[in-house]
Design an enzyme around this catalytic site. Structure first.
Site, PDB file in Angstrom:
ATOM      1  N   GLY A   1       0.838  -1.214   0.000  1.00  0.00           N
ATOM      2  CA  GLY A   1       0.000   0.000   0.000  1.00  0.00           C
ATOM      3  C   GLY A   1       0.867   1.255   0.000  1.00  0.00           C
ATOM      4  O   GLY A   1       0.650   2.187  -0.791  1.00  0.00           O
ATOM      5  N   HIS A   2       1.893   1.282   0.871  1.00  0.00           N
ATOM      6  CA  HIS A   2       2.810   2.430   0.891  1.00  0.00           C
ATOM      7  C   HIS A   2       3.564   2.542  -0.437  1.00  0.00           C
ATOM      8  O   HIS A   2       3.741   3.628  -0.973  1.00  0.00           O
ATOM      9  CB  HIS A   2       3.877   2.249   1.979  1.00  0.00           C
ATOM     10  CG  HIS A   2       3.375   2.226   3.382  1.00  0.00           C
ATOM     11  ND1 HIS A   2       3.389   1.084   4.150  1.00  0.00           N
ATOM     12  CD2 HIS A   2       2.869   3.205   4.173  1.00  0.00           C
ATOM     13  CE1 HIS A   2       2.922   1.359   5.348  1.00  0.00           C
ATOM     14  NE2 HIS A   2       2.583   2.634   5.394  1.00  0.00           N
TER      15      HIS A   2
END
Ligand code: PAF
Length: 291
Positions: free
Chosen positions: A33-34
């Site tokens: 996600g990051h």
């Protein structure tokens, strides 16, 4: 990728850059996600030559006294490798002494109607901690654009509001939540789950999906009302509790300000979002779904 630990080094490095950075603030222990946010930052920055800056700082100010500040996973070396692969130019990883050389007496306190509901109601002072560190990081990094994940839906809204009210010349963007194959939203805190808890964890996003499906069906049948929404929220809470979760909330709110939708909002098909936070064992997970 260059890793810097001090504000001075960061400024020296960025002062040469042709455009203001695209910034992805994090607390580390990075997941896909990051990295998706960093890749997006890379694409956005490329045409102007704007460097991509990520920060890793586990911010004590946003943790309550009984929360996981001490045990929050710190995995700097691995994170740095992942960031470099994702196209980050500069990693800013300050020590606590660098960012808070004195106890942080000046704080950015967000308005109560936005910050003391939902997460703020269960984590007093959380958004003051977030706003204070992000405002400080913005001053240090001086980005043109900053990107935050939509999994922390309320955080994104609070930070957008801070930037607007404080007149900060920064564009704030939200990145879509990434999910595991079974639907669990990616989160650094998923690493706390035991194998049995990890299998159960899918139930959180499943609960949100059921609310979403019911809202769509009730909308189509013309039966969606504040009362029917309250019932769906209660049912979702009860289902989670019956499976051994300790839910803090499952609430359907208006996307625009996170307030309770009125009958008029529902009639006008105002965009909604269902948000949840629940504890499984000792791990507190959050998730949301736009409706
Ligand atoms: O979402 C996070 O990881 C943190 O709340 C943030 C925005 C980096 C501030 O510490």
């Amino acid at each position: 990728m260059k890793t810097v630990h001090t504000i001075k080094e960061l400024r020296e490095h960025l002062d040469q850059a042709p455009a203001r950075p695209v910034f992805v603030p994090t607390m580390g222990n990075l997941h896909e996600g990051h990295l998706a946010l960093v890749r997006r930052a890379r694409e956005l920055g490329a045409p102007k030559g704007a460097p991509v800056v990520a920060s890793i700082f586990v911010n004590r100010l946003q943790f309550g006294p009984n929360e996981d500040f001490d045990t929050y996973p710190r995995t700097l070396e691995r994170d740095a490798q992942l960031l470099a692969q994702a196209g980050c130019d500069v990693l800013f990883a300050p020590s606590e002494a660098e960012l808070y050389p004195q106890p942080q007496g000046y704080k950015v306190v967000p308005p109560t109607e936005l910050a003391d509901i939902l997460e703020g109601a269960f984590r007093p002072g959380f958004f003051t901690g977030v706003c204070t560190v992000v405002h400080k990081l913005f001053n240090i990094v001086q980005p043109g654009t900053a990107i935050f994940g939509k999994k922390d839906y309320q955080q994104l809204m609070v930070l957008r509001n801070m930037v607007q009210q404080m007149g900060l010349p920064i564009e704030v963007l939200g990145g879509e939540t990434l999910r595991a194959d079974d639907g669990l939203a990616l989160s650094s805190r998923n690493g706390y789950l035991s194998p049995a808890e990890r299998s159960e964890a899918v139930q959180l996003s499943a609960a949100l999906r059921r609310v979403q499906e019911a809202v769509v069906a009730q909308r189509a049948a013309g039966g969606l009302s504040p009362d029917s929404l309250a019932l769906l929220e209660q049912q979702a809470m009860a289902t989670l509790a019956s499976r051994g979760w300790k839910p803090d909330y499952v609430l359907v709110r208006r996307q625009r300000d996170l307030l309770v939708p009125t009958a008029q909002d529902l009639a006008a098909q105002a965009p909604l979002v269902v948000l949840t936070a629940a504890r499984l064992g000792s791990t507190r997970l959050i998730d949301n779904l736009e409706l």
